[in-house]
Enzyme design. Structure first.
Site, short mmCIF file in Angstrom:
data_model
loop_
_atom_site.label_atom_id
_atom_site.label_comp_id
_atom_site.label_asym_id
_atom_site.label_seq_id
_atom_site.Cartn_x
_atom_site.Cartn_y
_atom_site.Cartn_z
N ASP A 280 -17.08 51.50 -3.71
CA ASP A 280 -17.69 50.85 -4.88
C ASP A 280 -19.07 50.24 -4.59
OD1 ASP A 280 -14.84 51.00 -4.86
OD2 ASP A 280 -14.74 49.66 -6.59
N GLU B 16 -18.58 52.34 -9.85
CA GLU B 16 -18.05 51.58 -11.00
C GLU B 16 -18.60 50.18 -11.16
OE1 GLU B 16 -14.19 50.15 -11.45
OE2 GLU B 16 -14.19 49.09 -9.55
N HIS C 199 -13.65 49.98 -14.44
CA HIS C 199 -14.88 49.52 -15.11
C HIS C 199 -15.73 50.69 -15.63
CE1 HIS C 199 -14.40 45.29 -14.11
NE2 HIS C 199 -14.08 45.64 -12.88
N HIS D 87 -11.67 50.15 -5.22
CA HIS D 87 -11.38 49.05 -6.15
C HIS D 87 -11.29 47.67 -5.48
CE1 HIS D 87 -9.88 46.91 -9.71
NE2 HIS D 87 -8.87 46.45 -8.99
N HIS E 17 -12.77 46.56 -2.74
CA HIS E 17 -14.07 46.20 -2.16
C HIS E 17 -13.97 45.71 -0.72
CE1 HIS E 17 -16.14 45.58 -6.37
NE2 HIS E 17 -15.35 46.64 -6.32
FE LIG Z 1 -12.12 48.77 -10.02
FE LIG Z 2 -14.82 48.04 -7.89
#
Ligand SMILES: [Fe+2]
Ligand SMILES: [Fe+2]
Length: 276
Positions: free
Chosen positions: A8, A39, A68, A179, A181
């Site tokens: 991400d 995202e 997102h 997701h 991170h």
């Molecule tokens: Fe996410």
């Molecule tokens: Fe994310």
């Protein structure tokens, strides 16, 4: 095939890190195919068309999204114009765009990319990710018309991600989580030849709370009283992800290693590949 997946991208810190590092990694490691999760690239929530263009220009062949996906409204129409962007298969039945697509890598080789959202601890109830990915992998067996396949499992729980890894083992070349991170230290080739890491980590500033300036999240954790909005960090980004080598004939992964470059985080232990 040499495949790089970057986790991400969060805000300007993540975008700058990708712009700085991806062209170098692509050239010096001789990468054949690159996937970047975008995202959170635009102000920490979603992806604008301009920022998508920047990531593609830096060297991504494909951008995946996540929960997102459509936080930036322009993406609702832009995703139909830019086939290199893939959103989760099970986002919503009415969502625009595609959840999986076959891409062309170097020397005409084909790579399937699919993204799927998990269900555990997620804000919204998404459809069953396992049956969704099953259909895609049955349609595109690795080592068949596609030389490699990559599944981005986007969710909170490492257990669900590991479950997805094992579910796809022997069928996908790579299953990589996004997701949370935060990169996990479990890069491995599973018994059936599927490269796996539960989370690739973010491209962003690690002196933060998952990519956001730490003051406001800390205030909310400590006092329960918010004062402002979360702001993504603007500088000092690290790129973080997964490097995988695959066999073109079988589609099996032969090597996998976690990658991180730049920013305040120096590689832990030996550099994954010769340092750039
Ligand atoms: Fe996410
Ligand atoms: Fe994310």
């Amino acid at each position: 095939m040499k495949i790089l997946y970057l986790g991400d991208v969060v805000g300007r810190a993540g975008r700058s890190a990708v712009t700085e590092w991806l062209p170098k990694l692509r050239a010096q490691w001789g990468l054949d195919f690159v996937v970047v999760n975008g995202e959170n690239a635009t102000n920490g929530a979603g992806l604008s068309p301009d920022h998508a263009k920047g990531i593609l220009l830096a060297g991504a062949d494909c951008i995946t999204l996540g929960d997102h996906a459509f936080d930036q409204r322009d993406m609702l129409s832009y995703i139909n114009k830019e086939p290199r962007i893939v959103r989760p298969i099970n986002f919503a039945k009415s969502a625009p765009g595609a959840g999986s697509r076959v891409f062309e890598a170097t020397r005409g080789r084909k790579v399937l990319v699919a993204q799927v959202l998990g269900q555990v601890f997620m804000k919204r109830a998404f459809d069953d990710p396992f049956s969704a990915i099953d259909l895609v992998l049955k349609k595109h067996p690795r080592g068949g018309l596609v030389q490699a396949s990559l599944v981005d499992i986007h969710c909170e729980a490492t257990s669900e991600k590991m479950g997805m890894g094992h579910y796809c083992d022997g069928r996908a070349s790579v299953v990589v989580g996004s997701h949370t991170h935060v990169p996990t230290g479990d890069a491995q080739v599973m018994p059936g030849g599927t490269a796996f890491q539960a989370d690739a980590g973010m491209c962003g500033n690690y002196d933060s709370v998952i990519g956001m300036d730490k003051e406001e999240p800390l205030r909310r954790f400590v006092t329960g009283m918010g004062k402002g909005r979360f702001q993504p960090c603007t500088n000092d980004g690290t790129v973080s992800g997964l490097y995988v080598e695959t066999d073109d004939k079988t589609g099996k992964a032969t090597r996998v290693t976690h990658v991180r470059q730049g920013g305040r985080l120096i590689p832990a232990g030996p550099a994954p590949i010769d340092a750039v």
